[in-house]
Design a protein around this motif. Sequence first.
Motif, short mmCIF file in Angstrom:
data_model
loop_
_atom_site.label_atom_id
_atom_site.label_comp_id
_atom_site.label_asym_id
_atom_site.label_seq_id
_atom_site.Cartn_x
_atom_site.Cartn_y
_atom_site.Cartn_z
N SER A 1 0.84 -1.20 0.00
CA SER A 1 0.00 0.00 0.00
C SER A 1 0.87 1.25 0.00
O SER A 1 1.99 1.25 0.53
CB SER A 1 -0.91 0.01 1.23
OG SER A 1 -0.14 -0.02 2.41
N TYR A 2 0.37 2.30 -0.61
CA TYR A 2 1.11 3.56 -0.67
C TYR A 2 0.13 4.70 -0.87
O TYR A 2 -1.01 4.49 -1.32
CB TYR A 2 2.13 3.55 -1.82
CG TYR A 2 1.49 3.44 -3.19
CD1 TYR A 2 1.24 4.57 -3.96
CD2 TYR A 2 1.13 2.19 -3.72
CE1 TYR A 2 0.65 4.47 -5.22
CE2 TYR A 2 0.54 2.09 -4.96
CZ TYR A 2 0.31 3.22 -5.71
OH TYR A 2 -0.28 3.12 -6.95
N ASP A 3 0.56 5.89 -0.52
CA ASP A 3 -0.24 7.09 -0.70
C ASP A 3 0.23 7.76 -1.99
O ASP A 3 1.35 8.29 -2.04
CB ASP A 3 -0.06 8.03 0.50
CG ASP A 3 -0.90 9.29 0.40
OD1 ASP A 3 -1.49 9.53 -0.68
OD2 ASP A 3 -0.97 10.03 1.39
N HIS B 1 -0.41 10.44 -3.25
CA HIS B 1 -0.18 11.87 -3.15
C HIS B 1 1.12 12.19 -2.40
O HIS B 1 1.58 13.33 -2.41
CB HIS B 1 -1.36 12.55 -2.44
CG HIS B 1 -2.67 12.37 -3.15
ND1 HIS B 1 -2.91 12.91 -4.40
CD2 HIS B 1 -3.79 11.68 -2.81
CE1 HIS B 1 -4.13 12.58 -4.79
NE2 HIS B 1 -4.68 11.83 -3.84
N HIS B 2 1.67 11.19 -1.73
CA HIS B 2 2.95 11.36 -1.03
C HIS B 2 3.82 10.14 -1.35
O HIS B 2 4.23 9.39 -0.47
CB HIS B 2 2.73 11.49 0.48
CG HIS B 2 1.86 12.65 0.86
ND1 HIS B 2 0.49 12.54 0.95
CD2 HIS B 2 2.17 13.94 1.16
CE1 HIS B 2 -0.02 13.73 1.29
NE2 HIS B 2 0.97 14.59 1.42
#
Length: 212
Positions: free
Chosen positions: A76-78, A80-81
């Motif tokens: 999982s990752y964001d 936007h960041h």
Amino acid sequence: MGVQDVAEEQMTERREAVLDAVLALLVEKGEAALTMAAVAQRASCSKETLYKWFGDRDGLLSATVRWQASKVRAGSYDRHHFDAGALRESLEAFAGGWLKVIASETSIALNRVAIGQAETLGGIVLANGRFAIGERLKPLLVDARDAGLLAFDDAEETFRTFFGLVGRDAQIRLLLGDRLVLDEAVIAGDARRATEQFLALYGAAKTPGEAG
């Protein structure tokens, strides 16, 4: 958790138990033993339930392949960041998950069946296995390109490169009966190696033309 949520969770668990029964039968007895009656008996459910949930034998096999393929996911990752550390972690998670799946007895049995019945089952395994896995990872690659972390022109070709770096000759050796050792330590090391090689090829320091 509400009554409906509990019911849906129980339904999911029952379906997963059926799919596990399919995989167990394939490993123990081969494709010839994979009948709706045999699956119903192994999973302690009725044939009517199987037909209701999966339609027919091909539908049951499709669901089984999807069940196996669903275990292969990027971390999982964001978006936007998104940074280099998150990209590396996600790629290693995908690589490790895929190696773990293909090294399992159930996956080996399923793929041997698909090879032996390529005209009828090959398409099911490709669509719900390899192609579905590719569609799961390509958004990560595109997000990484948009974040300036990767440089490439074609997401499919880039995915195929990563897929090849991860698997090398492991799957074909396993399918042909080689007692290849893929324990947790080996898988973790291979996942790191493949990720490092991939980033060396497609890292944003290179132009898309050079990366290709």
